[in-house]
Design an enzyme around this catalytic site. Structure first.
Site, PDB file in Angstrom:
ATOM      1  N   ALA A  36       3.961 -25.269  36.455  1.00 27.36           N
ATOM      2  CA  ALA A  36       4.651 -25.221  35.154  1.00 27.36           C
ATOM      3  C   ALA A  36       5.859 -24.302  35.312  1.00 27.36           C
ATOM      4  O   ALA A  36       6.038 -23.331  34.579  1.00 27.36           O
ATOM      5  CB  ALA A  36       3.731 -24.756  34.036  1.00 27.36           C
ATOM      6  N   HIS A  41      10.207 -18.404  38.098  1.00 29.19           N
ATOM      7  CA  HIS A  41       9.654 -18.837  39.388  1.00 29.19           C
ATOM      8  C   HIS A  41      10.792 -19.181  40.362  1.00 29.19           C
ATOM      9  O   HIS A  41      10.743 -18.835  41.542  1.00 29.19           O
ATOM     10  CB  HIS A  41       8.785 -20.079  39.213  1.00 29.19           C
ATOM     11  CG  HIS A  41       7.555 -19.879  38.389  1.00 29.19           C
ATOM     12  ND1 HIS A  41       7.373 -20.485  37.171  1.00 29.19           N
ATOM     13  CD2 HIS A  41       6.432 -19.145  38.603  1.00 29.19           C
ATOM     14  CE1 HIS A  41       6.195 -20.149  36.665  1.00 29.19           C
ATOM     15  NE2 HIS A  41       5.600 -19.327  37.518  1.00 29.19           N
ATOM     16  N   GLN A  65      -9.307 -16.982  38.807  1.00 29.52           N
ATOM     17  CA  GLN A  65      -8.692 -15.913  38.019  1.00 29.52           C
ATOM     18  C   GLN A  65      -8.721 -16.210  36.516  1.00 29.52           C
ATOM     19  O   GLN A  65      -8.068 -15.526  35.742  1.00 29.52           O
ATOM     20  CB  GLN A  65      -7.272 -15.614  38.511  1.00 29.52           C
ATOM     21  CG  GLN A  65      -6.257 -16.701  38.299  1.00 29.52           C
ATOM     22  CD  GLN A  65      -4.968 -16.417  39.045  1.00 29.52           C
ATOM     23  OE1 GLN A  65      -4.925 -16.435  40.269  1.00 29.52           O
ATOM     24  NE2 GLN A  65      -3.899 -16.130  38.318  1.00 29.52           N
ATOM     25  N   SER A 189       7.519 -17.282  30.782  1.00 30.40           N
ATOM     26  CA  SER A 189       6.120 -17.435  31.175  1.00 30.40           C
ATOM     27  C   SER A 189       5.704 -18.866  30.911  1.00 30.40           C
ATOM     28  O   SER A 189       6.124 -19.462  29.912  1.00 30.40           O
ATOM     29  CB  SER A 189       5.236 -16.492  30.344  1.00 30.40           C
ATOM     30  OG  SER A 189       3.878 -16.876  30.456  1.00 30.40           O
ATOM     31  N   ARG A 191       3.007 -19.733  29.845  1.00 34.05           N
ATOM     32  CA  ARG A 191       2.196 -19.727  28.627  1.00 34.05           C
ATOM     33  C   ARG A 191       3.060 -19.693  27.352  1.00 34.05           C
ATOM     34  O   ARG A 191       2.524 -19.898  26.263  1.00 34.05           O
ATOM     35  CB  ARG A 191       1.216 -18.552  28.633  1.00 34.05           C
ATOM     36  CG  ARG A 191       0.080 -18.745  29.629  1.00 34.05           C
ATOM     37  CD  ARG A 191      -1.000 -17.671  29.494  1.00 34.05           C
ATOM     38  NE  ARG A 191      -2.191 -17.998  30.254  1.00 34.05           N
ATOM     39  CZ  ARG A 191      -2.508 -17.477  31.440  1.00 34.05           C
ATOM     40  NH1 ARG A 191      -1.712 -16.610  32.019  1.00 34.05           N
ATOM     41  NH2 ARG A 191      -3.624 -17.825  32.048  1.00 34.05           N
TER      42      ARG A 191
HETATM   43  P1  AMP Z   1       2.357 -17.648  37.770  1.00 31.79           P
HETATM   44  O1  AMP Z   1       2.730 -19.076  38.017  1.00 31.79           O
HETATM   45  O2  AMP Z   1       2.437 -17.256  36.340  1.00 31.79           O
HETATM   46  O3  AMP Z   1       1.064 -17.273  38.447  1.00 31.79           O
HETATM   47  O4  AMP Z   1       3.476 -16.773  38.472  1.00 31.79           O
HETATM   48  C1  AMP Z   1       3.795 -16.959  39.822  1.00 31.79           C
HETATM   49  C2  AMP Z   1       4.760 -15.902  40.262  1.00 31.79           C
HETATM   50  O5  AMP Z   1       5.940 -15.974  39.468  1.00 31.79           O
HETATM   51  C3  AMP Z   1       4.216 -14.473  40.084  1.00 31.79           C
HETATM   52  O6  AMP Z   1       4.647 -13.672  41.172  1.00 31.79           O
HETATM   53  C4  AMP Z   1       4.853 -14.037  38.806  1.00 31.79           C
HETATM   54  O7  AMP Z   1       4.986 -12.640  38.677  1.00 31.79           O
HETATM   55  C5  AMP Z   1       6.211 -14.699  38.926  1.00 31.79           C
HETATM   56  N1  AMP Z   1       6.828 -14.823  37.597  1.00 31.79           N
HETATM   57  C6  AMP Z   1       6.292 -15.406  36.493  1.00 31.79           C
HETATM   58  N2  AMP Z   1       7.120 -15.288  35.443  1.00 31.79           N
HETATM   59  C7  AMP Z   1       8.203 -14.586  35.888  1.00 31.79           C
HETATM   60  C8  AMP Z   1       9.419 -14.126  35.285  1.00 31.79           C
HETATM   61  N3  AMP Z   1       9.674 -14.340  33.998  1.00 31.79           N
HETATM   62  N4  AMP Z   1      10.292 -13.440  36.043  1.00 31.79           N
HETATM   63  C9  AMP Z   1      10.032 -13.204  37.371  1.00 31.79           C
HETATM   64  N5  AMP Z   1       8.913 -13.613  37.993  1.00 31.79           N
HETATM   65  C10 AMP Z   1       8.013 -14.299  37.276  1.00 31.79           C
END
Ligand code: AMP
Length: 289
Positions: A36, A41, A65, A189, A191
Site C-alpha cells: 500500500a 515508502h 506483528q 501512512s 493506514r
Molecule cells: P510499513 O509499510 O508501514 O511497514 O513501512 C515500511 C517502511 O516505510 C518503514 O521503514 C516505515 O518507517 C517507512 N515509512 C512509512 N511511512 C513513512 C513516511 N511517512 N515517511 C518515511 N518513511 C515511512
C-alpha cells in the site's frame, strides 16, 4: 525507466538477483514494507538510490506483528499498483514472498530485542516488536543488502532494528530516512486510507500540535507541563484516544530526567482518530541557550 518491475517470490530467486549484482561489484540497498505504498515508502527507495547501485523493496504483510484484534485482514493491498510506483521511483526488484515462504510449517524461531522495544509501542502493542524483529531478521538474511532503509516515521522501530543489527552482528548498515508528510503535515501512512473525511481533518491537527510543542520545548518549556498541554490539545482537536505522549532520548530512548530538554530527544505520540491509530514523532533539539 520502464513501468514493469521484476518480482522475486522465493528466497532462491531473490538471492539469484543479489548474487548477479554482487558478481558485477554492485552494491545493494533494501527497503522492507508492507505494501500500500505511498511517497514515504518511495522516499526510502530514493534515499537508497543515492547510496547503492541497485535497490530492492519487499512487500510482506507480516502476520506476526498484528494482534488478533488488529487490521491484518483489511490491511490495504495493491501489488500491481505498488510495483508500478516502485518502478517509477527507479527500484530494481520487488521481493514479494508468500506467507509460506516466510513462515513455512514448523517455523518456530523468533527474535526479541529487550530494552528499547519495551516502552511506548511495546506497551501499547505487546506482540508488535517481536513480529517486526523476526521478520526483519529473516528479510535481511534472505537479501543480505549493504544498506537497509527504515523510516523515522516509526522511530522506535528504527531504534529496535539498529539495536538488533548491532547485537546480532548483522553485516548491514541501517539508514534512517526522515518522515514524508502530506501537504498539511500529516505523516504519510498506509493506514491513513482508513480515515473518514472528518477524521482526516482532525488527523492533520497532530502535526500543528507537535510542531508548536517542539518550539516550546526548544525554548526551555518544562517537559511535564508541555506533555500535559499536548494531551489537552489532542483531545480538544477531536482525537478519540491517546496511547501515549512521551519524550525520549534520541539514541538511547530513555526517559529525559531533567525538567527541560538538555540533550537531543524525540517527542513521540500515538493517538486514535475515530478507530484509526496514528503515530508520529519529531526531533527536539537541546534547548537553545
Ligand atoms: P510499513 O509499510 O508501514 O511497514 O513501512 C515500511 C517502511 O516505510 C518503514 O521503514 C516505515 O518507517 C517507512 N515509512 C512509512 N511511512 C513513512 C513516511 N511517512 N515517511 C518515511 N518513511 C515511512
Amino acid at each position: 525507466m520502464t513501468d514493469t518491475l521484476p518480482i522475486a517470490r522465493s528466497v532462491r530467486e531473490l538471492r539469484t538477483y543479489v548474487a548477479r549484482w554482487r558478481n558485477q561489484n554492485l552494491t545493494v540497498g533494501f527497503a522492507p514494507t508492507m505494501g500500500a505504498l505511498h511517497d514515504g515508502h518511495l522516499d526510502l527507495i530514493r534515499a537508497l538510490k543515492g547510496r547503492c547501485d541497485r535497490t530492492i523493496a519487499s512487500i510482506f504483510v507480516n502476520p506476526k506483528q498484528f494482534a488478533a484484534h488488529e487490521d491484518l485482514d483489511r490491511y490495504p493491498r495493491d501489488e500491481a499498483g505498488d510495483a508500478a510506483k516502485l518502478a517509477s521511483a527507479g527500484c530494481d526488484l520487488l521481493y514479494a514472498p508468500p506467507r509460506e515462504v516466510m513462515y513455512p510449517d514448523g517455523h518456530s524461531t523468533s527474535v526479541s530485542v529487550a530494552g528499547v522495544s519495551e516502552p511506548l509501542e511495546g506497551e501499547a502493542r505487546p506482540h508488535f516488536f517481536g513480529g517486526v524483529a523476526t521478520v526483519v531478521t529473516k528479510l535481511l538474511l534472505q537479501c543480505l543488502p549493504d544498506v537497509a532503509a527504515f523510516g523515522e516515521k516509526d522511530y522506535q522501530q528504527l531504534l529496535v532494528v539498529k539495536r538488533m543489527v548491532r547485537d546480532l552482528d548483522m553485516p548491514v548498515e541501517i539508514m534512517g530516512v526522515p518522515t514524508t508528510r502530506e501537504a498539511d503535515g500529516l505523516a504519510m501512512s498506509s493506514r491513513n486510507a482508513y480515515l473518514s473525511p472528518e477524521e482526516r481533518i482532525v488527523a492533520a491537527r497532530l502535526n500543528v500540535i507537535l510542531r508548536e510543542a517542539v518550539e516550546q520545548l526548544e525554548s526551555g518549556a518544562n517537559i511535564m507541563t508541555t506533555l500535559v498541554k499536548i494531551e489537552r490539545q489532542i483531545f480538544k482537536a477531536g482525537f478519540s484516544e491517546i496511547d501515549y505522549v512521551a519524550i525520549r532520548g534520541e539514541d538511547d530512548f530513555l526517559p529525559i530526567a531533567s525538567p527541560i530538554v538538555r540533550r537531543p530527544a524525540r517527542l513521540l505520540v500515538a493517538v486514535r482518530a475515530g478507530e484509526t491509530r496514528l503515530i508520529d514523532n519529531m526531533a527536539v533539539g537541546a534547548m537553545r541557550p
